[in-house]
Design a protein around this motif. Structure first.
Motif, mmCIF file in Angstrom:
data_model
loop_
_atom_site.group_PDB
_atom_site.id
_atom_site.type_symbol
_atom_site.label_atom_id
_atom_site.label_comp_id
_atom_site.label_asym_id
_atom_site.label_seq_id
_atom_site.Cartn_x
_atom_site.Cartn_y
_atom_site.Cartn_z
ATOM 1 N N VAL A 50 0.840 -1.197 0.000
ATOM 2 C CA VAL A 50 0.000 0.000 0.000
ATOM 3 C C VAL A 50 0.876 1.249 0.000
ATOM 4 O O VAL A 50 0.642 2.204 -0.749
ATOM 5 N N LYS A 51 1.935 1.223 0.818
ATOM 6 C CA LYS A 51 2.838 2.377 0.876
ATOM 7 C C LYS A 51 3.528 2.615 -0.453
ATOM 8 O O LYS A 51 3.660 3.754 -0.899
ATOM 9 N N SER A 52 3.967 1.527 -1.114
ATOM 10 C CA SER A 52 4.654 1.695 -2.393
ATOM 11 C C SER A 52 3.693 2.190 -3.473
ATOM 12 O O SER A 52 4.086 2.973 -4.343
ATOM 13 N N THR A 53 2.451 1.760 -3.432
ATOM 14 C CA THR A 53 1.457 2.258 -4.392
ATOM 15 C C THR A 53 1.250 3.756 -4.228
ATOM 16 O O THR A 53 1.184 4.497 -5.212
ATOM 17 N N ILE A 54 1.170 4.214 -2.991
ATOM 18 C CA ILE A 54 0.988 5.643 -2.729
ATOM 19 C C ILE A 54 2.205 6.429 -3.208
ATOM 20 O O ILE A 54 2.077 7.485 -3.826
ATOM 21 N N GLU A 55 3.401 5.900 -2.947
ATOM 22 C CA GLU A 55 4.623 6.591 -3.370
ATOM 23 C C GLU A 55 4.731 6.664 -4.893
ATOM 24 O O GLU A 55 5.177 7.672 -5.440
ATOM 25 N N LYS A 56 4.323 5.586 -5.592
ATOM 26 C CA LYS A 56 4.404 5.570 -7.054
ATOM 27 C C LYS A 56 3.294 6.403 -7.692
ATOM 28 O O LYS A 56 3.539 7.134 -8.655
ATOM 29 N N VAL A 87 -7.467 8.601 -0.271
ATOM 30 C CA VAL A 87 -7.297 7.513 -1.227
ATOM 31 C C VAL A 87 -7.717 6.219 -0.548
ATOM 32 O O VAL A 87 -7.382 5.979 0.612
ATOM 33 N N PHE A 88 -8.446 5.376 -1.286
ATOM 34 C CA PHE A 88 -8.865 4.080 -0.777
ATOM 35 C C PHE A 88 -8.106 2.990 -1.518
ATOM 36 O O PHE A 88 -8.027 3.008 -2.747
ATOM 37 N N THR A 89 -7.548 2.032 -0.786
ATOM 38 C CA THR A 89 -6.831 0.911 -1.395
ATOM 39 C C THR A 89 -7.215 -0.379 -0.686
ATOM 40 O O THR A 89 -7.745 -0.360 0.421
ATOM 41 N N ASP A 90 -6.894 -1.505 -1.348
ATOM 42 C CA ASP A 90 -7.043 -2.778 -0.657
ATOM 43 C C ASP A 90 -5.682 -3.173 -0.090
ATOM 44 O O ASP A 90 -4.710 -2.427 -0.208
ATOM 45 N N ALA A 91 -5.600 -4.326 0.535
ATOM 46 C CA ALA A 91 -4.352 -4.740 1.197
ATOM 47 C C ALA A 91 -3.234 -4.991 0.196
ATOM 48 O O ALA A 91 -2.049 -4.921 0.558
ATOM 49 N N SER A 92 -3.566 -5.266 -1.067
ATOM 50 C CA SER A 92 -2.543 -5.506 -2.093
ATOM 51 C C SER A 92 -2.008 -4.226 -2.697
ATOM 52 O O SER A 92 -1.079 -4.270 -3.495
ATOM 53 N N GLY A 93 -2.608 -3.105 -2.371
ATOM 54 C CA GLY A 93 -2.151 -1.825 -2.900
ATOM 55 C C GLY A 93 -2.940 -1.353 -4.100
ATOM 56 O O GLY A 93 -2.586 -0.341 -4.704
ATOM 57 N N ASN A 94 -3.987 -2.070 -4.488
ATOM 58 C CA ASN A 94 -4.824 -1.644 -5.614
ATOM 59 C C ASN A 94 -5.732 -0.501 -5.165
ATOM 60 O O ASN A 94 -6.386 -0.581 -4.127
ATOM 61 N N ILE A 95 -5.777 0.562 -5.964
ATOM 62 C CA ILE A 95 -6.598 1.710 -5.621
ATOM 63 C C ILE A 95 -8.051 1.399 -5.907
ATOM 64 O O ILE A 95 -8.402 0.896 -6.977
ATOM 65 N N ILE A 96 -8.913 1.690 -4.929
ATOM 66 C CA ILE A 96 -10.349 1.458 -5.030
ATOM 67 C C ILE A 96 -11.029 2.796 -5.263
ATOM 68 O O ILE A 96 -10.744 3.771 -4.579
ATOM 69 N N LYS A 97 -11.924 2.840 -6.211
ATOM 70 C CA LYS A 97 -12.674 4.072 -6.473
ATOM 71 C C LYS A 97 -13.952 4.059 -5.644
ATOM 72 O O LYS A 97 -14.696 3.107 -5.672
#
Length: 98
Positions: A50-56, A87-97
């Motif tokens: 999740v952290k890496s998704t936010i950073e990218k 921002v909403f994400t799941d545990a895998s780092g996928n962004i949820i709308k």
């Protein structure tokens, strides 16, 4: 006699103006608080994916607060300067709308 009829017409006309129903606008504001089921967690409890998704996805932002719900989804409050985003994400780092 003309004055009497004229006076009666003026008085009756004046009474009919007073009998008019004023229109009123009533505005009703309804507010609904929806409990989204998220509980606050520390930044250390947020998975690395999740952290890496936010950073990218949002370079140059800082994680302010993190929340987690029963479905293992994360609600992240991030900021960039004086602007704040959610921002909403799941545990895998996928962004949820949402």
């Amino acid at each position: 006699m003309k004055k009497l009829i004229l006076s009666a017409a003026i008085i009756l006309g004046g009474l009919s103006v007073q009998a008019a129903v004023p229109s009123q606008v009533n505005s009703i504001i309804a507010s609904v608080n929806i409990q989204d089921g998220y509980t606050e967690v520390t930044a250390d409890a947020v998975p690395a994916a999740v952290k890496s998704t936010i950073e990218k996805s949002f370079p140059g932002t800082k994680l302010e607060k993190a929340y987690k719900n029963d479905k293992n989804e994360y609600k992240l409050e991030i900021s960039s300067g004086d602007k704040k985003y959610t921002v909403f994400t799941d545990a895998s780092g996928n962004i949820i709308k949402k």
